[in-house]
Design a protein around this motif. Sequence first.
Motif, PDB file in Angstrom:
ATOM      1  N   LEU A  23       0.815  -1.209   0.000  1.00  0.00           N
ATOM      2  CA  LEU A  23       0.000   0.000   0.000  1.00  0.00           C
ATOM      3  C   LEU A  23       0.846   1.255   0.000  1.00  0.00           C
ATOM      4  O   LEU A  23       0.331   2.350  -0.161  1.00  0.00           O
ATOM      5  CB  LEU A  23      -0.911   0.016   1.236  1.00  0.00           C
ATOM      6  CG  LEU A  23      -2.109  -0.910   1.197  1.00  0.00           C
ATOM      7  CD1 LEU A  23      -2.697  -1.036   2.572  1.00  0.00           C
ATOM      8  CD2 LEU A  23      -3.141  -0.375   0.236  1.00  0.00           C
ATOM      9  N   ARG A  44      -8.430   2.207   0.749  1.00  0.00           N
ATOM     10  CA  ARG A  44      -7.770   1.406  -0.287  1.00  0.00           C
ATOM     11  C   ARG A  44      -8.197  -0.053  -0.273  1.00  0.00           C
ATOM     12  O   ARG A  44      -8.131  -0.737  -1.292  1.00  0.00           O
ATOM     13  CB  ARG A  44      -6.242   1.459  -0.088  1.00  0.00           C
ATOM     14  CG  ARG A  44      -5.532   2.566  -0.814  1.00  0.00           C
ATOM     15  CD  ARG A  44      -5.726   2.544  -2.294  1.00  0.00           C
ATOM     16  NE  ARG A  44      -5.218   1.350  -2.959  1.00  0.00           N
ATOM     17  CZ  ARG A  44      -3.971   1.175  -3.329  1.00  0.00           C
ATOM     18  NH1 ARG A  44      -3.093   2.108  -3.095  1.00  0.00           N
ATOM     19  NH2 ARG A  44      -3.601   0.076  -3.931  1.00  0.00           N
ATOM     20  N   VAL A 103     -12.466  -4.271  -1.815  1.00  0.00           N
ATOM     21  CA  VAL A 103     -11.632  -4.663  -2.946  1.00  0.00           C
ATOM     22  C   VAL A 103     -11.411  -6.171  -2.891  1.00  0.00           C
ATOM     23  O   VAL A 103     -11.123  -6.720  -1.842  1.00  0.00           O
ATOM     24  CB  VAL A 103     -10.266  -3.927  -2.889  1.00  0.00           C
ATOM     25  CG1 VAL A 103      -9.373  -4.394  -4.021  1.00  0.00           C
ATOM     26  CG2 VAL A 103     -10.489  -2.445  -2.960  1.00  0.00           C
ATOM     27  N   ILE A 152      -4.814  -2.202 -11.355  1.00  0.00           N
ATOM     28  CA  ILE A 152      -3.406  -2.594 -11.312  1.00  0.00           C
ATOM     29  C   ILE A 152      -2.834  -2.380  -9.919  1.00  0.00           C
ATOM     30  O   ILE A 152      -2.119  -3.219  -9.379  1.00  0.00           O
ATOM     31  CB  ILE A 152      -2.607  -1.789 -12.362  1.00  0.00           C
ATOM     32  CG1 ILE A 152      -2.948  -2.286 -13.759  1.00  0.00           C
ATOM     33  CG2 ILE A 152      -1.114  -1.923 -12.104  1.00  0.00           C
ATOM     34  CD1 ILE A 152      -2.374  -1.452 -14.868  1.00  0.00           C
ATOM     35  N   ALA A 153      -3.198  -1.250  -9.332  1.00  0.00           N
ATOM     36  CA  ALA A 153      -2.625  -0.927  -8.031  1.00  0.00           C
ATOM     37  C   ALA A 153      -3.074  -1.887  -6.951  1.00  0.00           C
ATOM     38  O   ALA A 153      -2.412  -2.037  -5.935  1.00  0.00           O
ATOM     39  CB  ALA A 153      -3.014   0.497  -7.645  1.00  0.00           C
ATOM     40  N   ASP A 154      -4.204  -2.554  -7.159  1.00  0.00           N
ATOM     41  CA  ASP A 154      -4.717  -3.413  -6.105  1.00  0.00           C
ATOM     42  C   ASP A 154      -4.194  -4.830  -6.190  1.00  0.00           C
ATOM     43  O   ASP A 154      -4.373  -5.611  -5.257  1.00  0.00           O
ATOM     44  CB  ASP A 154      -6.254  -3.434  -6.163  1.00  0.00           C
ATOM     45  CG  ASP A 154      -6.829  -2.152  -5.605  1.00  0.00           C
ATOM     46  OD1 ASP A 154      -6.179  -1.587  -4.703  1.00  0.00           O
ATOM     47  OD2 ASP A 154      -7.877  -1.719  -6.077  1.00  0.00           O
ATOM     48  N   PRO A 205      -1.029  -6.116  -6.197  1.00  0.00           N
ATOM     49  CA  PRO A 205      -0.082  -6.484  -5.126  1.00  0.00           C
ATOM     50  C   PRO A 205      -0.748  -6.524  -3.764  1.00  0.00           C
ATOM     51  O   PRO A 205      -0.472  -7.421  -2.971  1.00  0.00           O
ATOM     52  CB  PRO A 205       0.974  -5.381  -5.173  1.00  0.00           C
ATOM     53  CG  PRO A 205       0.832  -4.755  -6.490  1.00  0.00           C
ATOM     54  CD  PRO A 205      -0.579  -4.905  -6.900  1.00  0.00           C
ATOM     55  N   ARG A 250      -0.200   7.433 -15.209  1.00  0.00           N
ATOM     56  CA  ARG A 250      -0.617   7.879 -13.887  1.00  0.00           C
ATOM     57  C   ARG A 250      -0.170   9.305 -13.629  1.00  0.00           C
ATOM     58  O   ARG A 250      -0.936  10.128 -13.123  1.00  0.00           O
ATOM     59  CB  ARG A 250       0.015   6.989 -12.829  1.00  0.00           C
ATOM     60  CG  ARG A 250      -0.642   5.646 -12.745  1.00  0.00           C
ATOM     61  CD  ARG A 250       0.127   4.819 -11.775  1.00  0.00           C
ATOM     62  NE  ARG A 250      -0.606   3.616 -11.443  1.00  0.00           N
ATOM     63  CZ  ARG A 250      -0.340   2.882 -10.380  1.00  0.00           C
ATOM     64  NH1 ARG A 250       0.621   3.214  -9.563  1.00  0.00           N
ATOM     65  NH2 ARG A 250      -1.030   1.801 -10.132  1.00  0.00           N
ATOM     66  N   GLU A 266       3.952  -1.503  -7.051  1.00  0.00           N
ATOM     67  CA  GLU A 266       2.983  -1.753  -8.106  1.00  0.00           C
ATOM     68  C   GLU A 266       3.652  -1.786  -9.470  1.00  0.00           C
ATOM     69  O   GLU A 266       3.473  -2.728 -10.237  1.00  0.00           O
ATOM     70  CB  GLU A 266       1.896  -0.677  -8.073  1.00  0.00           C
ATOM     71  CG  GLU A 266       1.060  -0.757  -6.814  1.00  0.00           C
ATOM     72  CD  GLU A 266       0.339   0.547  -6.516  1.00  0.00           C
ATOM     73  OE1 GLU A 266       0.182   1.354  -7.438  1.00  0.00           O
ATOM     74  OE2 GLU A 266      -0.048   0.745  -5.353  1.00  0.00           O
ATOM     75  N   GLN A 311      -8.764   7.039  -7.322  1.00  0.00           N
ATOM     76  CA  GLN A 311      -9.100   7.657  -6.046  1.00  0.00           C
ATOM     77  C   GLN A 311      -8.422   9.005  -5.901  1.00  0.00           C
ATOM     78  O   GLN A 311      -9.026   9.976  -5.416  1.00  0.00           O
ATOM     79  CB  GLN A 311      -8.660   6.753  -4.896  1.00  0.00           C
ATOM     80  CG  GLN A 311      -9.584   5.589  -4.659  1.00  0.00           C
ATOM     81  CD  GLN A 311      -9.032   4.660  -3.610  1.00  0.00           C
ATOM     82  OE1 GLN A 311      -7.805   4.554  -3.453  1.00  0.00           O
ATOM     83  NE2 GLN A 311      -9.899   3.966  -2.908  1.00  0.00           N
TER      84      GLN A 311
END
Lengths: 178, 368, 593, 295, 170
Positions: free
Chosen positions: B121, B198, B202, B349-351, B353, D127, D201, D271
């Motif tokens: 995170l 976050r 999810v 994509i960010a979630d 990992p 991004r 990421e 977000q």
Amino acid sequence: MNGEMEILEKVKKAFGEKAETAPKWERQSEIKVPLELLHPLLGYLRAQGFGHLAMISCVDWIEEGEFELVYHLWSYEKRLHLLVKTRIDRENPTVETIIPIFRIAETYERELHEMFGIDFPGNPNLTPLFLEDWDGSPPMRRDFDTRKYVEEKYGMIDLTKELWKREEPVLEGENGED
Amino acid sequence: MERIEHFEYFIGPQHPGVTGNMSYHLWARGDEIVKIVSSVGYLHRGFEKLMEYRFWIQNVPMVPRICVPEPDVNEILYAMGVERLAGLEVPERAQYIRVLVLELARLSAYLFYFAGVAGALGLYTIPQWAIGDRDYILDLFEELTGGRVYHIFITPGGVRRDLPPGFKEKVRKVLKHLKDRLSDYDRLYFDNALFIKRTKGVAVMTKEYALEMGVTGPNLRATGFRYDVRRGDPYLVYPKLEFDIPVTGGGDNYSRVMQRRLEFEESIRIIEQVLDMMPEGPVITKLPNPFRWKIEKNDVYVRVESSKGEFGYYVVSDGSEKPRRIHVRGPSYTHGIQVAQEMAVGLRIADVPVFLFSMDVCPPDIER
Amino acid sequence: MGTGLKNLLNPLDAVKYLFKKPHTIRLPYEPKVIANRYRGIHVNDWDLCVGCGNCARICTCQAITMVPVEGIEPKPGSTNLRPKVDYGKCSFCGQCVDVCPTGSLKLSKNFNLISTNREDYVFIPSKEWDSGPGTGWESDLEYSILNFERVEMPERPPEERRKDFEPVILGFSREQAVVEGMRCLGCALCMDGCPTRMFIPQYIEAITDGDYEKSLKIFYVNNPLPEICGTVCTHRCEDACVYSRRGQPVQIRYLKGFGASRIDDRAKVLGTKVGTKKGRVAVIGAGPAGFTVSYYLRREGFDVTIFEALSVPGGMMKVGIPRYRLSQKILDREIGFITSLGVEIKYNTRIGRDIKLSQLLKEFDAVFLGVGFHRGIKMGIPGEDGEGVMQAVDFLRKVNLGEEVKIGKRILVVGGGDVAMDATRTPLRLGAEEVILSYRRREVDMPASEEEIKEAKEEGVVFMTQTLPIEVLRDANGKVTGVKYVRTRMEDQGPGRRPKPVPIMEETFIFEVDTVIEAIGQTPDYSLMEKEIREKLTFDKSGKRVVVDENGMTSVEGLFAGGDIVNYRGDIISAVADAVKAAKGIARYLAGK
Amino acid sequence: MVILEFFLVLIGITALGLLYGGIARKWSARIQRRYGPPFYQNFLDVFKLLGKKNTKSHGVMFALGPVIAFTGIILSLFFLPLGNSRPLLSFEGDIFVLFYLLVIAPLGMALGAGEAANPNATIGIARGLTLMLGYELIFFLSAIAVMVKFNTASLWKIVEIQGTFPKWNLFPFFLSAFAGLIALQGMMGEKPFDLIVAPHEIASGPMVEYNGKYLGLLQLYHAIAIVVETGLFVNVFLGGGSILTFILKTFFVFMLAVTIDNIMPRFRIGQAVKFYWKYPLIISLLGILVVFIWR
Amino acid sequence: MGLFRWSQSRSLWMMHFCTGCGAVEMPPTMTSRYDMERFGIIPMATPRQADILLITGYLTVKTLKRVVRSYEQMADPKYVIGFGSCTINGGMYWDSYNTVKQLDLYIPVDLYIAGCMPRPDSIIDAFVKLREMIAKGEANGWKRYRENLEWYRTNQAKVFNVEKWSAIEP
């Protein structure tokens, strides 16, 4: 213990004498079936609440020329572990996939295919799981000698010969072999 | 058209976003994952094969390597399997010490887990804290077992040594420290608005899906299914100990993390009881000659509750000095391959990992 | 946001650590305390280490190799091998430490092995590594995976056994034998202790596996008297056993006896087939050496004739060892098998009296001399000659042959060896009321085996150590009334040497006894040989023993020797060892002839 | 003379930026209960990077990217008043130029990294550009409030008009300042807005293929950017001040950002943008509203 | 040059590649209890930016391929630390069919740390030593690799079961 006997009795009733059942350990029983009964039995057990397929093991009984497949089932309600065992021929190992019964079996079958060379018709994904550029026979088979393979491929310095030795007797008529 | 919409990329094996040495091949449309294929085998050492070449006792140092963050479950499983097959009785004190070791290992594994999720995170303070605090547990292990990571302490028949003098007080001190720190973690991490934002909602896993896919352990409990091997198929002295099985029940990343957070406290509770209840007595039964120990033909499946889920060993003996077959069921096997492949579709994509870390996928126990 | 403002501000709490002291340990400037049990690099005390190689075998990683180290002399129970560790393989599990029977191998707290060179990681750990941060993981008897305690041999209670000549020991049961046999680590150090190098680990393995036929075959590779040795051997192997360093050795002797006793019919297992070699060999003396040489030569096919002075076979085994230690049944079984192969025995044939040695040398292709020590040594004190004072060997011979022996009620036995023990315990069984043992050194110095001393004590023998008889007192009729003696004190002779007893002559005491048995040693009787042959023979410094070459041949061509007259140990197993050597030598000699 | 002065400023600011970076690492380390690297660590890093060999170039644009970014940020230095000291270039409307120049740098990086054809870099750029939509707008809006009030678009003038401590723009324009601070967090790529690099990421995003001298250049760019961006905020809201106080103020602003960086996880890109267009946008618009009412 | 080398020795960026179980001792070393960053060592997510490649333990054939590829992507000068016994002589996996036994047959190794696994104390000592070596110019693994490229490639190809192998082509 009662629930345990109950399900074994049920299996006996449904599949007859061909299914050998026996309690083995605390909360653990085994059912041995011939291959043709495997799928009906697994389907039956699933319906009976054995919804958790912990894994599928394979034991190579090379002396008997057979693989023993062990399906590990666990029922959360009955708190009973079943070892469903079936023997298959070692030379031409083929077992119909159990994906229709347990979806999760896909990876286990994939691994068995790679490690033992067992074929699972019906499994869509039997690509190698762990090994890359593999050139030996399926490594988990008993006749695959990892030490020999290592010596040939990686040039391991084999210490086993000088590691530790003791005199061995020469027995009469055996010509130097113990 | 399809070709333009999708782009492929990999995470792992050399990537901080994956929980060890494994990789995922991802296809993404914009920021959304449409397909994911896991690739394992970077850590495959063929333990099961190697164990067939070794005496029963020689496998004791071998097994911990199967799960690196929490090696003790392997030791206990191997010991339990061999004890059952050989009909060995374990002294009660040894059983308490085993529980102590296992729960300390669980604590350390959970701290690792918190660090992992926080790292994914981007909350880098938490890894620094959690792994630093975990080190105090490793210090305890070093004191007790002589090793920081691989303890090689639980052996068939008991444990290799008794507690060193003054050890219980040291454990209590560390537990107190952890409890104090837990409130810090709460403030910075578990109650952090951004963390909640976050992770909540999810990668939601339903109870039915989890049961169907063989999801176990905290991940299963996070979906609301109350089941714990320590209660369901009890081993050691767990039936004598008082502890709850917390259930969060959201099935998302957030509840998976909070599930561990709650179990963390339960583990501390268990250890405190163990310290109080531990009887005096021997800690190991005499084993047969290590070089000539033969175990009659038999087989057994043993399972324990690890920090990642149900860890199981299928041990087969054939009457010789060496095991016939030892098959290891790592909990990550299902979590990391099939479940990850299906659950990660549709995530951002960010979630990905974060999801992988929240499932606590540990490649060494997938591959052995 | 879904969460309150509290959740947004809560994390700010972490800022408090900005002003707290970090908990970092500033390595390498601030050292970290290493736990006492830490498993680091090995240390090995070379003096304690016996080089048994168990560490090498237990190692999962095969990181340990046994290599010879210069400056260490191999001796029975300790080789010159020391573990060499490859830290490119070692996984620091500490199992080698747990399995180390001597406790010499330890892991230290030293963990730093940083090098640019791969070769730096292979070395022989020694004590020097100890000088670092200290030892970590150590072997602990309490938690050892080895079993240092033996299974006690069941015995008849002393009150019962002192009444008759039935065997004292009852023999292992199958379970006991397996438990005891399973203790054996198979390191084969015991083989160095055994004069004939029996394949001890292998036969113990066979016995615990229940494969008695195999064990019997292994016995007969270099010992045709396994059951006898399995009962009365001096078990030097057990002294060499690694367990003896910190605990009780594996009872190799009794295991052998157990294994051999399982099979009654030797011929069925071993066969009676003999080889095809031709040649005639005369064996003088039907003792252990004689039978051994006969067995192996006969197996090869030679014609063997044994010449025995007595009317019974067995030599010292028959006439020296009392029946409560070695039963007639065992003797018959072992000897019967050898004779069943076609070995001819001529009893009551004393060389020198009935037949000349030179004649044998002429008639036979080779002659083996295995006559043993059958003459006792005298103390040489006043009053020694005459009735009431006898030699232990003579006494035991008479008893064993069933001849009548006249003894009194109160007996004094002089000496501290196994013969002395036999000489104390036999009179008890013959009805003596009190038996006193006089020995000039301390009990720890006694050459007799521990269990014999223990058993003798149990049976009521009074031990008077550090006493030296100086005169046998007789009354007017010449009957022994007592023995005058003095006490001795032990004088240190420097390190590595046995302390010397020095008599304290100021004060004398008296044993009130009516019979004296002298058991201070035996000596051979070479009167059987003609002078010419005796002159040709080479003797050792003491003049008692014959010197033989590596083939067992003396300086006289065709004359081989073995047993007590050759070796210094004077026990059955050494006689067997000599004989095995000689048998090979004879076979070679005859092949070359 | 001007050039010499400019070089002095350049070197000084670079050193300052690197020093800030080093102190920030120590600062974070303290929060994380450790000591952290020496404060001069960033100098060493840059030296090392400049001394390294480049393995592979992915094309002209790849090499040009860092150069564009670097020159962009250098140019922006021309327009930045270091507190009360007049910038090298100052004219009515320079604040717009400065904003524009600040955009050049990320664009340069985007161009360069795009050439590398690494999906991680591509995601990172996407991004970064998306995020820019968020923070640029907010920062601009909050600056507009001040500009409207003072009726000038010259940074230098804004600084001059403000005066010393109690008269800082921070107090009258606290809403705008707050929104600006949030935007600054994004502009500097500190958490929760560090999605451009996000090692877990996308493996450090646009920089994934950069190494050696290029990376050294990017590090220098980053060092200067710290001072320029915080300096911009200080000038607009914290009243500039003498060189020394200017440095102190920028340091303070930067450390505030670093502190937040250490206690927050990062947003998802969606977000983050949504966030910017929600609360800070409302706040900054309110700020403008307040100015209009106040005027 | 001296300044560059000195700064190199004090700013070592480590590649974040958990090749084996030894990686589990890296987080403690990196984080607050031992704090590797005191020496200017930080993990890097990409091989392009890394100076040190830590081979944390055994390498399976599959990983070795990625490791070689990553190693070749790193910019000179670069250093390799063989971490744990398994990199020296195979370690616990000396008879495993899927792991390579001696790392320096495949990539040059500047420094080994023995241990299964090495504790953070060892790792830090090793970093300090590597620092000294770099400052003195003794860590020349990357030069060796360049000079003996063919030899390394042959060894790699043997393990990968191919005739010829080069890390650059995918």
